[in-house]
Design a protein around this motif. Structure first.
Motif, short mmCIF file in Angstrom:
data_model
loop_
_atom_site.label_atom_id
_atom_site.label_comp_id
_atom_site.label_asym_id
_atom_site.label_seq_id
_atom_site.Cartn_x
_atom_site.Cartn_y
_atom_site.Cartn_z
N SER A 1 14.73 -0.19 1.56
CA SER A 1 13.98 1.43 1.72
C SER A 1 14.87 1.68 0.59
O SER A 1 14.75 2.41 0.21
CB SER A 1 13.49 1.48 2.73
OG SER A 1 13.26 2.90 2.61
N ALA B 1 8.10 6.62 -3.18
CA ALA B 1 6.83 6.17 -2.87
C ALA B 1 7.24 4.33 -1.93
O ALA B 1 7.27 5.13 -1.04
CB ALA B 1 5.99 6.17 -3.89
N ARG B 2 7.91 3.86 -2.99
CA ARG B 2 8.52 2.84 -2.62
C ARG B 2 9.41 2.46 -0.96
O ARG B 2 8.74 1.60 -0.57
CB ARG B 2 8.57 2.02 -3.36
CG ARG B 2 7.30 1.54 -4.64
CD ARG B 2 8.46 0.40 -5.51
NE ARG B 2 9.77 1.09 -6.42
CZ ARG B 2 9.00 1.88 -7.58
NH1 ARG B 2 7.47 1.47 -7.77
NH2 ARG B 2 10.23 2.42 -8.18
N ALA C 1 9.51 5.34 1.04
CA ALA C 1 8.22 5.54 1.93
C ALA C 1 7.66 4.55 2.92
O ALA C 1 8.25 4.30 4.04
CB ALA C 1 7.69 6.65 2.38
N ASP C 2 6.69 3.75 1.59
CA ASP C 2 6.17 2.30 1.94
C ASP C 2 6.82 1.99 2.96
O ASP C 2 6.56 0.76 3.93
CB ASP C 2 5.69 1.41 1.04
CG ASP C 2 4.28 1.30 1.55
OD1 ASP C 2 3.97 1.23 2.18
OD2 ASP C 2 4.09 0.30 -0.01
N GLN D 1 3.57 6.13 7.08
CA GLN D 1 2.50 5.89 6.43
C GLN D 1 1.91 7.27 5.73
O GLN D 1 1.84 7.22 4.67
CB GLN D 1 0.92 6.05 7.27
CG GLN D 1 1.75 3.83 7.59
CD GLN D 1 0.36 3.57 8.87
OE1 GLN D 1 0.06 4.21 9.48
NE2 GLN D 1 0.27 2.12 8.77
N ARG E 1 3.93 9.67 5.28
CA ARG E 1 5.30 10.33 4.47
C ARG E 1 4.88 9.29 2.96
O ARG E 1 5.08 9.98 1.42
CB ARG E 1 6.43 10.32 4.34
CG ARG E 1 6.90 11.02 5.59
CD ARG E 1 7.98 10.86 5.95
NE ARG E 1 7.90 12.27 7.13
CZ ARG E 1 8.39 12.40 8.24
NH1 ARG E 1 8.36 10.42 9.23
NH2 ARG E 1 8.00 13.05 8.97
N THR E 2 4.29 7.82 2.99
CA THR E 2 4.12 7.38 1.79
C THR E 2 3.40 7.81 0.86
O THR E 2 3.82 8.05 -0.35
CB THR E 2 3.77 6.13 2.14
OG1 THR E 2 4.93 4.99 2.83
CG2 THR E 2 3.83 4.70 1.18
N GLU E 3 1.94 8.15 1.13
CA GLU E 3 0.86 8.65 0.86
C GLU E 3 1.32 9.26 -0.16
O GLU E 3 1.07 9.84 -1.26
CB GLU E 3 -0.13 9.23 1.84
CG GLU E 3 -1.84 9.04 0.93
CD GLU E 3 -2.48 9.45 1.77
OE1 GLU E 3 -3.99 9.74 1.95
OE2 GLU E 3 -2.60 9.22 3.16
N GLN F 1 4.06 10.87 -1.34
CA GLN F 1 4.80 9.98 -2.41
C GLN F 1 3.78 9.62 -3.72
O GLN F 1 4.76 10.05 -4.93
CB GLN F 1 6.11 9.43 -1.93
CG GLN F 1 6.77 10.22 -0.51
CD GLN F 1 7.54 10.92 -1.20
OE1 GLN F 1 8.25 11.56 -2.78
NE2 GLN F 1 8.36 11.87 -0.91
N TRP F 2 3.23 8.68 -3.13
CA TRP F 2 2.48 8.36 -4.22
C TRP F 2 1.21 9.70 -4.62
O TRP F 2 1.51 9.33 -6.34
CB TRP F 2 1.46 7.01 -3.87
CG TRP F 2 1.96 5.93 -3.62
CD1 TRP F 2 2.27 5.52 -2.52
CD2 TRP F 2 3.18 5.41 -4.71
NE1 TRP F 2 3.28 3.98 -2.73
CE2 TRP F 2 3.30 4.13 -3.88
CE3 TRP F 2 2.80 5.30 -5.83
CZ2 TRP F 2 4.13 3.07 -4.23
CZ3 TRP F 2 3.83 4.38 -6.78
CH2 TRP F 2 4.83 3.00 -6.03
#
Length: 421
Positions: free
Chosen positions: A108, A248-249, A251-252, A309, A311-313, A315-316
């Motif tokens: 990350s 995004a990656r 955050a994932d 999760q 935050r990942t969404e 960012q994408w």
């Protein structure tokens, strides 16, 4: 203040595309070497790289040493245990299995470092566009000033001619007044363009300092429309888009690390100290496996995983929005460039027609008396307005082309290597 010699004029007719790019690229490199914003972003990138090293360090055995002085007992009349004396303790622990928490954390942070690097490239593209756009604006205003100066000179000659006529024929004084009014209008317009040119000079000074640059004289620069299809493909790899994707990656991966932190963790521990037991013997070293498992934390662990999760969404979605924005900017800039080049050609043709008209009207007024002075002044005004419209349209087109390359994240590359045709 900007030194008047720092921005020089050169022959536009002798200018080539390569020479133009060298001039523009040199100014961009000068701006990049001195702007604090790029230096700040680079420092943030170095900090992100250090964060990666900090996370990597957690994978190695963690060694700690403690020291303790001889104990002093007080406040009780009961027997006290034997005093082991001064002692030094050592504790060595290493993670055997953590469901990938540490490896995900490292990955990350690597993505965050990559995002910082892409942020640097994106800001460099933005800076390049600011510099190039300001130089184009300065050249535009200087060309407009030159045209208005020609207009002022033309009106001044006409006023001088009419002044001589009025001395012989007082009945034509109103014509002199009309010409003087047009002269004042031309001077006002020239001064307004000069003020805009000065504003552009100050902006350029802010960006590049006193670094000398050359600007082509004239408005016919070797800049053509860009290849839209190539730039649209390039825009998908714009540094800002790559930055959003890296974030995004990151955050994932951070969500995976957060999820793994709620599971059991197995560690190997080695410990020992120099203290002594009741019989006065030194205590032995010990090694063991340790399992830790945060079974209950009031729901905070579950909430942290959900937040990661989301935050990942987010960012994408941001990365997708960036692609959409740059595609829209590219198509808009390409249409602006096409229409501006077309208007410049139309203004050029119209200028040639109005040039013949103004000369004919002047001859008909001065030699034959078949035209009024108002016709002559209107023809002169139309001619110079069309010339200024041509210059404005050309530079609108040039700025739109530069906006195309910047929206594709390819302006710096175009300045250095030639870009796409």
């Amino acid at each position: 203040m900007l030194d008047d010699r720092s921005v020089r004029d050169s022959d536009c007719n002798a200018l080539t595309e390569i020479g133009l790019k060298q001039w523009l690229g040199d100014a961009v490199r000068q701006a990049a070497s001195r702007t604090p914003q790029l230096k700040q972003i680079y420092a943030e990138y170095l900090a992100a790289e250090a964060d990666v090293d900090q996370a990597k360090g957690q994978r190695w055995p963690q060694l700690s040493i403690t020291a303790q002085t001889r104990e002093k007992y007080f406040g009780s009349e009961r027997d006290v245990p034997p005093n082991p004396g001064n002692s030094i303790g050592l504790n060595l622990s290493t993670t055997v299995f953590d469901w990938g928490q540490n490896s995900k954390t490292v990955a990350s942070r690597k993505e965050l470092a990559t995002a910082n690097d892409e942020h640097y490239q994106a800001q460099l593209e933005d800076l390049a566009y600011q510099v190039v756009n300001t130089m184009l604006e300065l050249a535009r205003q200087r060309n407009v000033v030159d045209l208005y100066q020609h207009y002022v000179d033309r009106m001044q000659r006409l006023c001088d001619m009419l002044a001589q006529i009025v001395r012989a024929d007082r009945g034509r004084a109103s014509e002199l007044t009309q010409a003087q009014a047009r002269l004042l209008q031309a001077e006002t317009s020239r001064d307004a363009a000069a003020a805009k040119a000065r504003d552009a000079e100050l902006t350029l000074h802010k960006l590049i300092g006193n670094h000398p640059v050359s600007l082509p004289r004239g408005s016919d620069w070797p800049i053509e429309r860009a290849n839209l299809s190539n730039l649209l493909a390039k825009a998908e790899q714009h540094p800002a888009v790559r930055q959003a994707a890296s974030q995004a990656r990151a955050a994932d991966l951070n969500a995976d690390a957060t999820r793994a932190s709620s599971k059991p963790k197995l560690s190997w521990v080695v410990t020992g100290n120099t203290g002594r037991d009741d019989a006065g013997f030194r205590q032995p070293w010990a090694t063991y496996l340790q399992v830790s498992w945060p079974l209950f934390s009031g729901g905070s662990q579950r909430a942290a995983t959900a937040a990661a999760q989301y935050r990942t969404e987010a960012q994408w979605h941001n990365a997708e929005q960036q692609k959409l924005d740059y595609e829209y900017q590219l198509r808009t800039a390409d249409e602006d460039a096409r229409s501006s080049f077309q208007r410049a050609r139309e203004y050029d043709a119209l200028s040639q027609q109005t040039d013949r008209i103004r000369k004919g009207f002047f001859e008909q007024w001065y030699q034959l008396g078949q035209r009024s002075l108002l016709d002559v002044l209107s023809a002169e005004s139309d001619y110079y307005n069309n010339r200024i419209g041509e210059v404005g349209s050309r530079f609108d087109a040039y700025q739109a082309v530069m906006r195309e390359y910047a929206s594709a994240g390819d302006l710096v590359n175009w300045l250095n290597t030639g870009g796409y045709r």
